[in-house]
Design a protein around this motif. Structure first.
Motif, PDB file in Angstrom:
ATOM      1  N   SER A  29       0.886  -1.157   0.000  1.00 50.94           N
ATOM      2  CA  SER A  29       0.000   0.000   0.000  1.00 50.94           C
ATOM      3  C   SER A  29       0.927   1.210   0.000  1.00 50.94           C
ATOM      4  O   SER A  29       1.747   1.367   0.899  1.00 50.94           O
ATOM      5  N   ILE A  30       0.805   2.040  -1.028  1.00 50.79           N
ATOM      6  CA  ILE A  30       1.746   3.142  -1.209  1.00 50.79           C
ATOM      7  C   ILE A  30       0.994   4.460  -1.224  1.00 50.79           C
ATOM      8  O   ILE A  30      -0.024   4.605  -1.901  1.00 50.79           O
ATOM      9  N   GLY A  31       1.522   5.415  -0.493  1.00 54.52           N
ATOM     10  CA  GLY A  31       1.013   6.776  -0.507  1.00 54.52           C
ATOM     11  C   GLY A  31       2.055   7.663  -1.155  1.00 54.52           C
ATOM     12  O   GLY A  31       3.245   7.512  -0.902  1.00 54.52           O
ATOM     13  N   ALA A  32       1.626   8.572  -2.019  1.00 57.71           N
ATOM     14  CA  ALA A  32       2.549   9.470  -2.709  1.00 57.71           C
ATOM     15  C   ALA A  32       2.154  10.913  -2.441  1.00 57.71           C
ATOM     16  O   ALA A  32       0.979  11.261  -2.444  1.00 57.71           O
ATOM     17  N   ALA A  33       3.166  11.746  -2.202  1.00 54.84           N
ATOM     18  CA  ALA A  33       2.942  13.174  -1.992  1.00 54.84           C
ATOM     19  C   ALA A  33       4.106  13.938  -2.612  1.00 54.84           C
ATOM     20  O   ALA A  33       5.236  13.457  -2.619  1.00 54.84           O
ATOM     21  N   VAL A  34       3.815  15.120  -3.130  1.00 56.06           N
ATOM     22  CA  VAL A  34       4.815  15.941  -3.808  1.00 56.06           C
ATOM     23  C   VAL A  34       4.880  17.305  -3.136  1.00 56.06           C
ATOM     24  O   VAL A  34       3.850  17.930  -2.880  1.00 56.06           O
ATOM     25  N   PHE A  35       6.088  17.765  -2.872  1.00 57.18           N
ATOM     26  CA  PHE A  35       6.315  19.104  -2.327  1.00 57.18           C
ATOM     27  C   PHE A  35       6.325  20.093  -3.476  1.00 57.18           C
ATOM     28  O   PHE A  35       6.951  19.831  -4.496  1.00 57.18           O
ATOM     29  N   VAL A  49       1.204  12.248   3.165  1.00 58.74           N
ATOM     30  CA  VAL A  49       1.545  10.930   2.642  1.00 58.74           C
ATOM     31  C   VAL A  49       1.057   9.829   3.575  1.00 58.74           C
ATOM     32  O   VAL A  49       0.631   8.766   3.125  1.00 58.74           O
ATOM     33  N   ASP A  50       1.077  10.082   4.875  1.00 56.04           N
ATOM     34  CA  ASP A  50       0.559   9.105   5.838  1.00 56.04           C
ATOM     35  C   ASP A  50      -0.935   8.881   5.603  1.00 56.04           C
ATOM     36  O   ASP A  50      -1.407   7.741   5.582  1.00 56.04           O
ATOM     37  N   ASP A  51      -1.665   9.962   5.385  1.00 55.26           N
ATOM     38  CA  ASP A  51      -3.096   9.856   5.098  1.00 55.26           C
ATOM     39  C   ASP A  51      -3.323   9.070   3.798  1.00 55.26           C
ATOM     40  O   ASP A  51      -4.215   8.221   3.722  1.00 55.26           O
TER      41      ASP A  51
END
Length: 70
Positions: A29-35, A49-51
């Motif tokens: 299960s992967i979460g992705a977030a970009v700054f 990303v945790d959410d």
């Protein structure tokens, strides 16, 4: 005395009683977030990303979910 020349262990570290590796499917299960789209600082980016990871798990595992834009 019996020796083992090569022993492969499954990803979870379990070995069968015969000494053979126990095959287990690996699930991701992967979460992705970009700054800075999903967080303006490290703390908010990590929270986003945790959410996203937990939303991926809730949707049935084996999924990648992108964080929601701020």
């Amino acid at each position: 005395m019996r020796g083992v020349a090569y022993l492969e262990v499954a990803g979870d570290g379990k070995v069968s009683p015969t000494g053979d590796a126990v095959a287990r499917a690996q699930r991701r299960s992967i979460g992705a977030a970009v700054f800075p789209d999903h967080g303006g600082n490290l703390t908010s980016l990590l929270l986003a990303v945790d959410d996203a990871v937990y939303r991926a798990k809730d949707r049935g595992r084996d999924r990648t979910v992108t964080a929601q834009a701020q």
